[in-house]
Design an enzyme around this catalytic site. Structure first.
Site, mmCIF file in Angstrom:
data_model
loop_
_atom_site.group_PDB
_atom_site.id
_atom_site.type_symbol
_atom_site.label_atom_id
_atom_site.label_comp_id
_atom_site.label_asym_id
_atom_site.label_seq_id
_atom_site.Cartn_x
_atom_site.Cartn_y
_atom_site.Cartn_z
ATOM 1 C CG HIS A 210 -0.237 0.323 2.498
ATOM 2 N ND1 HIS A 210 0.362 -0.651 3.242
ATOM 3 C CD2 HIS A 210 -0.012 1.485 3.139
ATOM 4 C CE1 HIS A 210 0.924 -0.108 4.307
ATOM 5 N NE2 HIS A 210 0.725 1.190 4.270
HETATM 6 C C1 UD1 Z 1 -1.293 6.061 5.844
HETATM 7 C C2 UD1 Z 1 0.092 6.449 6.340
HETATM 8 C C3 UD1 Z 1 1.017 5.251 6.230
HETATM 9 C C4 UD1 Z 1 0.437 4.025 6.922
HETATM 10 C C5 UD1 Z 1 -0.960 3.754 6.369
HETATM 11 C C6 UD1 Z 1 -1.606 2.576 7.059
HETATM 12 C C7 UD1 Z 1 0.613 8.825 5.921
HETATM 13 C C8 UD1 Z 1 1.422 9.750 5.113
HETATM 14 N N1 UD1 Z 1 0.676 7.522 5.545
HETATM 15 O O1 UD1 Z 1 -1.151 5.767 4.442
HETATM 16 O O2 UD1 Z 1 2.246 5.562 6.841
HETATM 17 O O3 UD1 Z 1 1.261 2.907 6.686
HETATM 18 O O4 UD1 Z 1 -1.764 4.927 6.543
HETATM 19 O O5 UD1 Z 1 -2.746 2.158 6.395
HETATM 20 O O6 UD1 Z 1 -0.036 9.231 6.860
HETATM 21 N N2 UD1 Z 1 -8.593 5.719 1.766
HETATM 22 C C9 UD1 Z 1 -9.893 5.265 1.728
HETATM 23 N N3 UD1 Z 1 -10.485 4.926 2.903
HETATM 24 C C10 UD1 Z 1 -9.847 5.036 4.094
HETATM 25 C C11 UD1 Z 1 -8.520 5.511 4.106
HETATM 26 C C12 UD1 Z 1 -7.908 5.849 2.936
HETATM 27 O O7 UD1 Z 1 -10.506 5.148 0.683
HETATM 28 O O8 UD1 Z 1 -10.445 4.691 5.129
HETATM 29 C C13 UD1 Z 1 -7.950 6.075 0.475
HETATM 30 C C14 UD1 Z 1 -8.135 7.518 0.186
HETATM 31 O O9 UD1 Z 1 -8.584 7.653 -1.113
HETATM 32 C C15 UD1 Z 1 -6.763 8.140 0.345
HETATM 33 C C16 UD1 Z 1 -5.820 6.957 0.148
HETATM 34 O O10 UD1 Z 1 -6.564 5.797 0.526
HETATM 35 O O11 UD1 Z 1 -6.523 9.165 -0.559
HETATM 36 C C17 UD1 Z 1 -4.604 7.083 1.016
HETATM 37 O O12 UD1 Z 1 -4.953 7.297 2.390
HETATM 38 P P1 UD1 Z 1 -4.011 8.139 3.367
HETATM 39 O O13 UD1 Z 1 -4.583 8.110 4.719
HETATM 40 O O14 UD1 Z 1 -3.689 9.455 2.781
HETATM 41 O O15 UD1 Z 1 -2.667 7.342 3.388
HETATM 42 P P2 UD1 Z 1 -2.403 5.793 3.453
HETATM 43 O O16 UD1 Z 1 -1.936 5.377 2.122
HETATM 44 O O17 UD1 Z 1 -3.517 5.021 4.087
#
Ligand code: UD1
Length: 364
Positions: A210
């Site tokens: 991821h």
């Molecule tokens: C975040 C952390 C990462 C951690 C990971 C665990 C940062 C920079 N990164 O990454 O270190 O390993 O969480 O999972 O904080 N999304 C959904 N639903 C959700 C959450 C996210 O659809 O419940 C999608 C969104 O479109 C979002 C993308 O996933 O844009 C990324 O989510 P984000 O929280 O920005 O970062 P992660 O990749 O989850």
């Protein structure tokens, strides 16, 4: 003492649960959820499973660019801090929620306590590395999970307020692991299959991919999936929303046969799946270490790891996101099972953190 804990992303729910369970026996804790993760199986499922109290505040920030996400957290957290006036703010790990909470607190002179301090990949292109370095430098109390983390902090001139307490994720693994469900069918019963089929599988690899560095460049993600297709056992892949979005458009065209995609799973389910997998293939930080603690060999699709101890004895190996390198590592990994020291503590980090925070003068 009144402590305010800020969580937001999946791994933080696990870490905070391990500490809160002990902390709340002696201190008042206010829990703030930034809303960085918001899907049910990325957030609420952990609160239910780990019996984490309902957050006192949920900022509901959701997705966005780094700036937008971090900025709305900063504004929301500052409002809460001004209202609640806690004695200290507790932050975990290295996500945008960690940095936002640390920065909001530091600017208004509320002591920051960083749990899982001192980890370094020395790859500053990773948002997580930026978040953890910056957070460490504005923290008053730094709870390091390992001796290596203490040394990393010392190299940056941070020696005051540093405590080696062991790893809170080890607390969680030892507390929640269950020996039940040994046959794959029982393990698979609750999985929400998105693509492929689980029927007839008796041995499997468990994969999670991821990280932005692997999912946001198409070619890398396809190399990883091509490797999964070439392995000798099916690959069970609970897919993070970020990866799902990146992969979705081309999944049909890809016609995966050896890879089974399932919706993200809860924490206990993931531990059990990890324990019974032939091997784990991941780019997650936490899963590498959970695999180590559960004695399942791990292949990490990244150029560096913060959990360097897992590499000793070949329990974990690093590979680039290239098909041949991944297949080679999975099929020919040499693990020295006798060489498995207890690097991450005995599951008492939460207790040590609570004891240290309870001492007079620690937050000064
Ligand atoms: C975040 C952390 C990462 C951690 C990971 C665990 C940062 C920079 N990164 O990454 O270190 O390993 O969480 O999972 O904080 N999304 C959904 N639903 C959700 C959450 C996210 O659809 O419940 C999608 C969104 O479109 C979002 C993308 O996933 O844009 C990324 O989510 P984000 O929280 O920005 O970062 P992660 O990749 O989850």
């Amino acid at each position: 003492m009144k402590l305010l804990t800020v969580v937001g992303a999946r791994p933080q729910f696990v870490k905070a649960a391990a500490v809160s369970r002990v902390l709340r026996k002696q201190h008042r804790e206010i829990l703030v959820h930034t809303g960085q993760h918001y899907d049910r199986n990325m957030s609420q499922i952990f609160f239910d499973e780990l019996h984490i109290p309902t957050p006192d505040y949920n900022l509901g920030v959701g997705s966005g660019s780094h700036a937008k996400q971090t900025a709305s957290m900063l504004v929301g957290i500052e409002d809460i801090l001004l209202m609640e006036k806690p004695d200290a703010v507790l932050v975990y790990g290295d996500t945008n929620s960690t940095l936002a909470a640390a920065l909001a607190a530091s600017k208004i002179l509320i002591p920051v306590v960083h749990v899982e301090a001192g980890l370094r990949s020395y790859n500053f292109a990773m948002p997580e590395e930026q978040n953890r370095v910056l957070t460490d430098h504005i923290s008053r109390v730094l709870f390091a999970p390992t001796g290596t983390a203490v040394e990393n902090l010392a190299k940056e001139g941070i020696t005051h307020g540093v405590y080696d307490v062991g790893d809170v994720m080890a607390d969680a693994v030892f507390y929640y692991i269950k020996e039940e469900a040994k046959n794959p069918e029982a393990l698979f019963r609750n999985l929400d299959v998105l693509y492929g089929s689980l029927s007839g599988i008796d041995a499997y690899y468990l994969a999670t991919i991821h990280r932005a560095e692997n999912t946001d460049v198409d070619e890398k993600l396809w190399q990883v999936l091509d490797a999964f297709e070439a392995l000798d056992h099916p690959v069970l892949f609970p897919i993070h929303p970020r990866t799902r979005r990146a992969a979705l458009a081309r999944l049909e065209e890809k016609q995966l046969k050896n890879t089974v995609l399932v919706a993200p799973v809860g924490y206990r389910e993931m531990l059990t799946l990890t324990q019974h997998a032939v091997k784990v293939v991941t780019d997650s930080g936490g899963l590498q270490k959970e695999a180590y603690l559960l004695k399942t060999p791990c292949i990490t699709v990244r150029p560096q790891t913060e959990w360097v101890e897992t590499l000793n004895g070949g329990h974990n190996v690093l590979v680039p996101p290239e098909k041949d390198a991944i297949v080679e590592a999975v099929l020919h990994q040499h693990v020295d099972e006798q060489n498995h020291p207890d690097y991450y503590g005995k599951g008492e980090a939460g207790l040590k953190i609570t004891e240290i925070l309870s001492q007079k003068g620690v937050l000064q």
